[in-house]
Design a protein around this motif. Structure first.
Motif, mmCIF file in Angstrom:
data_model
loop_
_atom_site.group_PDB
_atom_site.id
_atom_site.type_symbol
_atom_site.label_atom_id
_atom_site.label_comp_id
_atom_site.label_asym_id
_atom_site.label_seq_id
_atom_site.Cartn_x
_atom_site.Cartn_y
_atom_site.Cartn_z
ATOM 1 N N LEU A 174 0.723 -1.243 0.040
ATOM 2 C CA LEU A 174 0.156 -0.018 -0.037
ATOM 3 C C LEU A 174 1.074 1.299 0.163
ATOM 4 N N ALA A 175 1.957 0.948 0.760
ATOM 5 C CA ALA A 175 3.071 2.637 0.675
ATOM 6 C C ALA A 175 3.621 2.712 -0.787
ATOM 7 N N ASP A 176 3.628 1.318 -1.870
ATOM 8 C CA ASP A 176 3.941 1.767 -2.762
ATOM 9 C C ASP A 176 2.786 3.606 -3.273
ATOM 10 N N GLN A 177 2.116 3.303 -2.994
ATOM 11 C CA GLN A 177 1.217 4.109 -3.984
ATOM 12 C C GLN A 177 1.904 5.485 -3.872
ATOM 13 N N ALA A 178 1.845 5.991 -2.357
ATOM 14 C CA ALA A 178 3.431 7.212 -2.375
ATOM 15 C C ALA A 178 4.464 6.972 -3.346
ATOM 16 N N ARG A 179 5.508 5.861 -3.304
ATOM 17 C CA ARG A 179 6.098 6.121 -4.148
ATOM 18 C C ARG A 179 6.148 6.099 -5.422
ATOM 19 N N TYR A 180 4.549 5.782 -5.917
ATOM 20 C CA TYR A 180 4.741 6.253 -7.560
ATOM 21 C C TYR A 180 4.436 8.026 -7.499
ATOM 22 N N TYR A 181 3.532 8.336 -6.646
ATOM 23 C CA TYR A 181 3.555 9.477 -6.968
ATOM 24 C C TYR A 181 5.248 10.388 -6.678
ATOM 25 N N GLU A 182 5.913 9.944 -6.162
ATOM 26 C CA GLU A 182 6.638 10.484 -5.952
ATOM 27 C C GLU A 182 7.781 10.417 -6.934
ATOM 28 N N ASP A 183 8.020 9.192 -7.703
ATOM 29 C CA ASP A 183 8.900 8.844 -8.680
ATOM 30 C C ASP A 183 8.170 10.130 -9.873
ATOM 31 N N GLU A 184 6.803 9.395 -10.008
ATOM 32 C CA GLU A 184 6.516 10.653 -11.296
ATOM 33 C C GLU A 184 6.627 12.140 -11.022
ATOM 34 N N ILE A 185 6.913 12.676 -10.364
ATOM 35 C CA ILE A 185 7.242 14.487 -9.740
ATOM 36 C C ILE A 185 8.463 14.449 -9.870
ATOM 37 N N MET A 186 9.367 13.238 -10.145
ATOM 38 C CA MET A 186 11.188 13.146 -10.332
ATOM 39 C C MET A 186 11.157 12.835 -11.383
ATOM 40 N N ASN A 187 10.273 12.284 -12.240
ATOM 41 C CA ASN A 187 10.256 11.943 -13.941
ATOM 42 C C ASN A 187 9.717 13.758 -14.268
ATOM 43 N N CYS A 188 8.532 14.243 -13.761
ATOM 44 C CA CYS A 188 8.146 15.299 -14.523
ATOM 45 C C CYS A 188 9.572 16.429 -14.437
ATOM 46 N N TYR A 189 9.699 16.971 -13.095
ATOM 47 C CA TYR A 189 11.356 17.371 -12.644
ATOM 48 C C TYR A 189 12.263 17.319 -14.381
ATOM 49 N N ARG A 190 12.589 16.400 -14.475
ATOM 50 C CA ARG A 190 13.432 15.987 -15.342
ATOM 51 C C ARG A 190 13.154 16.128 -16.465
ATOM 52 N N ARG A 191 12.248 15.838 -17.126
ATOM 53 C CA ARG A 191 11.161 16.051 -18.411
ATOM 54 C C ARG A 191 11.510 17.570 -18.552
ATOM 55 N N ILE A 192 11.315 18.478 -17.499
ATOM 56 C CA ILE A 192 11.158 19.659 -17.241
ATOM 57 C C ILE A 192 12.231 20.504 -17.546
ATOM 58 N N ALA A 193 13.644 19.783 -17.233
ATOM 59 C CA ALA A 193 14.258 20.669 -17.051
ATOM 60 C C ALA A 193 15.557 20.148 -18.070
ATOM 61 N N ALA A 194 15.156 19.029 -19.169
ATOM 62 C CA ALA A 194 15.388 18.942 -20.590
ATOM 63 C C ALA A 194 14.651 19.544 -21.169
ATOM 64 N N LEU A 195 13.242 20.127 -21.219
ATOM 65 C CA LEU A 195 11.883 20.952 -22.079
ATOM 66 C C LEU A 195 13.315 22.557 -22.004
ATOM 67 N N ARG A 196 13.954 22.663 -21.047
ATOM 68 C CA ARG A 196 14.396 24.262 -20.649
ATOM 69 C C ARG A 196 16.110 24.298 -21.291
ATOM 70 N N GLU A 197 16.175 23.235 -21.357
ATOM 71 C CA GLU A 197 17.691 23.303 -22.209
ATOM 72 C C GLU A 197 17.685 22.514 -23.246
ATOM 73 N N LYS A 198 16.867 21.956 -24.188
ATOM 74 C CA LYS A 198 16.737 22.510 -25.448
ATOM 75 C C LYS A 198 16.662 23.684 -25.962
ATOM 76 N N LYS A 199 15.286 24.399 -25.034
ATOM 77 C CA LYS A 199 14.985 25.536 -25.597
ATOM 78 C C LYS A 199 15.488 26.574 -25.944
ATOM 79 N N ASN A 200 16.573 26.497 -24.766
ATOM 80 C CA ASN A 200 18.079 27.429 -24.810
ATOM 81 C C ASN A 200 18.370 27.486 -25.324
ATOM 82 N N TRP A 201 19.073 25.833 -25.617
ATOM 83 C CA TRP A 201 19.740 25.750 -26.521
ATOM 84 C C TRP A 201 19.898 26.424 -28.376
#
Length: 167
Positions: free
Chosen positions: A63-90
């Motif tokens: 049952l605790a894995d549900q919270a980890r799923y959301y944390e993992d998804e949040i971290m993936n979102c931050y990674r995608r945001i960083a990649a998008l910003r880097e590509k736009k800036n480049w």
């Protein structure tokens, strides 16, 4: 980076801020959902606690894995945001290194209008003849300028490594 990757990046260049906003919306949603998770208290006796209540630690960990799923998804979102910003800036810097005419041709051919309403409503790549008429070159000269500009962008991309990019 290949020519097709550069073309795809040009196509989404004006949409990147909206894509970043969508990632932040996903993060907000995950935060809201993560706060709503109510885990049952741990029953250390190992005895069943009643109908539907798990009595072992393994079930509680599942049952605790549900919270980890959301944390993992949040971290993936931050990674995608960083990649998008880097590509736009480049790409913004790389386009700034090109000739004004070449940038204009690339905008007409791949990027469309900076206005999102016009771009999503009517964007289609115009025929090369139409682009050539706007920049007052022949069709073959226009295509050659695009080919050279794409090669320049590819060379600039080789000098920069993006996360997840395979060389």
């Amino acid at each position: 980076m290949t020519v097709n990757e550069v073309k795809e990046l040009l196509k989404i260049y004006y949409d990147i801020p909206q894509m970043i906003d969508e990632e932040f919306a996903t993060i907000r949603h995950c935060e809201e959902q993560k706060d709503r998770i109510n885990l049952p208290s741990v029953n250390l006796s190992g005895l069943p606690g009643g109908k539907g209540v798990p009595g072992d630690r393994t079930a509680n960990m599942a049952l605790a894995d549900q919270a980890r799923y959301y944390e993992d998804e949040i971290m993936n979102c931050y990674r995608r945001i960083a990649a998008l910003r880097e590509k736009k800036n480049w790409l913004g810097l790389a386009l700034g290194r090109l000739d004004k005419t070449d940038r204009y041709i690339l905008e007409l051919a791949y990027m469309g209008s900076p206005d999102p309403k016009q771009r999503h409503r009517t964007f289609r790549r115009p025929p090369w003849k139409e682009i050539a008429d706007k920049v007052e070159y022949s069709e073959s000269q226009t295509r050659e300028r695009v080919r050279i500009a794409m090669l320049q962008l590819m060379m600039l991309a080789d000098q920069t490594a993006f996360p997840g990019m395979v060389r």
